[in-house]
Scaffold this motif. Structure first.
Motif, PDB file in Angstrom:
ATOM      1  N   ARG A   1       0.861  -1.181   0.000  1.00 50.46           N
ATOM      2  CA  ARG A   1       0.000   0.000   0.000  1.00 50.46           C
ATOM      3  C   ARG A   1       0.890   1.222   0.000  1.00 50.46           C
TER       4      ARG A   1
ATOM      5  N   SER B   1       0.955   5.394   0.563  1.00 49.38           N
ATOM      6  CA  SER B   1       0.183   6.431   1.225  1.00 49.38           C
ATOM      7  C   SER B   1       0.903   7.764   1.092  1.00 49.38           C
ATOM      8  N   ARG B   2       0.138   8.790   0.914  1.00 53.17           N
ATOM      9  CA  ARG B   2       0.730  10.134   0.868  1.00 53.17           C
ATOM     10  C   ARG B   2       1.021  10.654   2.268  1.00 53.17           C
TER      11      ARG B   2
ATOM     12  N   SER C   1       2.289   9.258   5.928  1.00 54.63           N
ATOM     13  CA  SER C   1       2.862   8.122   6.653  1.00 54.63           C
ATOM     14  C   SER C   1       2.304   7.964   8.064  1.00 54.63           C
TER      15      SER C   1
ATOM     16  N   LYS D   1      -0.823   7.591   8.768  1.00 52.76           N
ATOM     17  CA  LYS D   1      -2.081   6.847   8.700  1.00 52.76           C
ATOM     18  C   LYS D   1      -1.908   5.430   9.221  1.00 52.76           C
TER      19      LYS D   1
ATOM     20  N   PRO E   1      -6.941   1.604   4.751  1.00 49.37           N
ATOM     21  CA  PRO E   1      -6.573   2.614   3.767  1.00 49.37           C
ATOM     22  C   PRO E   1      -7.471   3.842   3.859  1.00 49.37           C
ATOM     23  N   LYS E   2      -6.921   4.983   3.569  1.00 51.66           N
ATOM     24  CA  LYS E   2      -7.664   6.242   3.584  1.00 51.66           C
ATOM     25  C   LYS E   2      -7.699   6.819   2.176  1.00 51.66           C
TER      26      LYS E   2
ATOM     27  N   ASP F   1      -4.842   6.734  -0.679  1.00 49.83           N
ATOM     28  CA  ASP F   1      -4.000   5.541  -0.596  1.00 49.83           C
ATOM     29  C   ASP F   1      -4.207   4.685  -1.844  1.00 49.83           C
TER      30      ASP F   1
END
Length: 193
Positions: A117, A119-120, A122, A124, A129-130, A133
């Motif tokens: 995964r 993620s923009r 880190s 999270k 997932p948000k 992501d």
């Protein structure tokens, strides 16, 4: 044939479950080829538990790959959830696995599925997932790589590398499904896979 020879009811029920899943799989393939030909976009996106999904992938794909002397390895770096159309992503996995197995024939090899995964942010949670992501599925094999003659048009319709019985639609369908999910497909090839 195995079910016919089996006396144990519990085992027969298990075999019949596998048979029904394969019929569903074949029906989904047929629908997807027709949707692809028509240009339809029809997604049933829902929350998917990746561990369960890839356990089922392994159960359905391993026997087919073992017959071709291909070892299936799944590396779930990210084991949480994702939102996608299970049947369509299963089609991606099967199309790529089939292509890899055919490329590694007749000696066989190894087919690896890796899930991570990105993620923009880190900070999270690693479990859920948000927005923003991305789930990244990487597929690798130990085959001879993609022929240079078709590498630049690999995901176009009817492109094939002389496979007996191949339609040249498998990778075009993979690309279409990835794009329907807001994703993309890239390829990197060498003489080692």
């Amino acid at each position: 044939q195995r079910m016919k020879a089996e006396d144990d009811r519990k085992t027969r029920v298990e075999f019949s479950g596998h048979i029904f899943k394969q019929f569903e799989h074949i029906a989904a393939m047929q629908r997807e080829v027709l949707e692809f030909a028509r240009g339809d976009k029809n997604l049933l996106v829902r929350k998917v538990y990746l561990t369960k999904f890839f356990d089922e992938v392994t159960a359905t794909l391993s026997p087919e790959l073992e017959r071709r002397n291909v070892e299936l390895v799944t590396e779930l770096v990210y084991k949480g959830t994702a939102r996608f159309d299970e049947a369509k992503v299963l089609r991606i996995v099967h199309n790529l696995a089939r292509n890899a197995a055919e490329a590694m024939a007749p000696k066989g090899g190894r087919f690896v599925i890796r899930v991570t995964r990105t993620s923009r942010d880190s900070s999270k949670s690693a479990r859920e997932p948000k927005d923003g992501d991305c789930i990244v599925m990487t597929f690798a094999d130990t085959g001879p790589g993609i022929p240079k003659a078709i590498e630049h048009r690999l995901f176009k319709s009817f492109v094939t590398s002389g496979k007996k019985g191949g339609t040249g639609l498998g990778l075009a369908i993979v690309k279409k499904i990835a794009e329907e999910h807001g994703g993309s497909v890239t390829v990197s090839s060498s003489r080692k896979g």
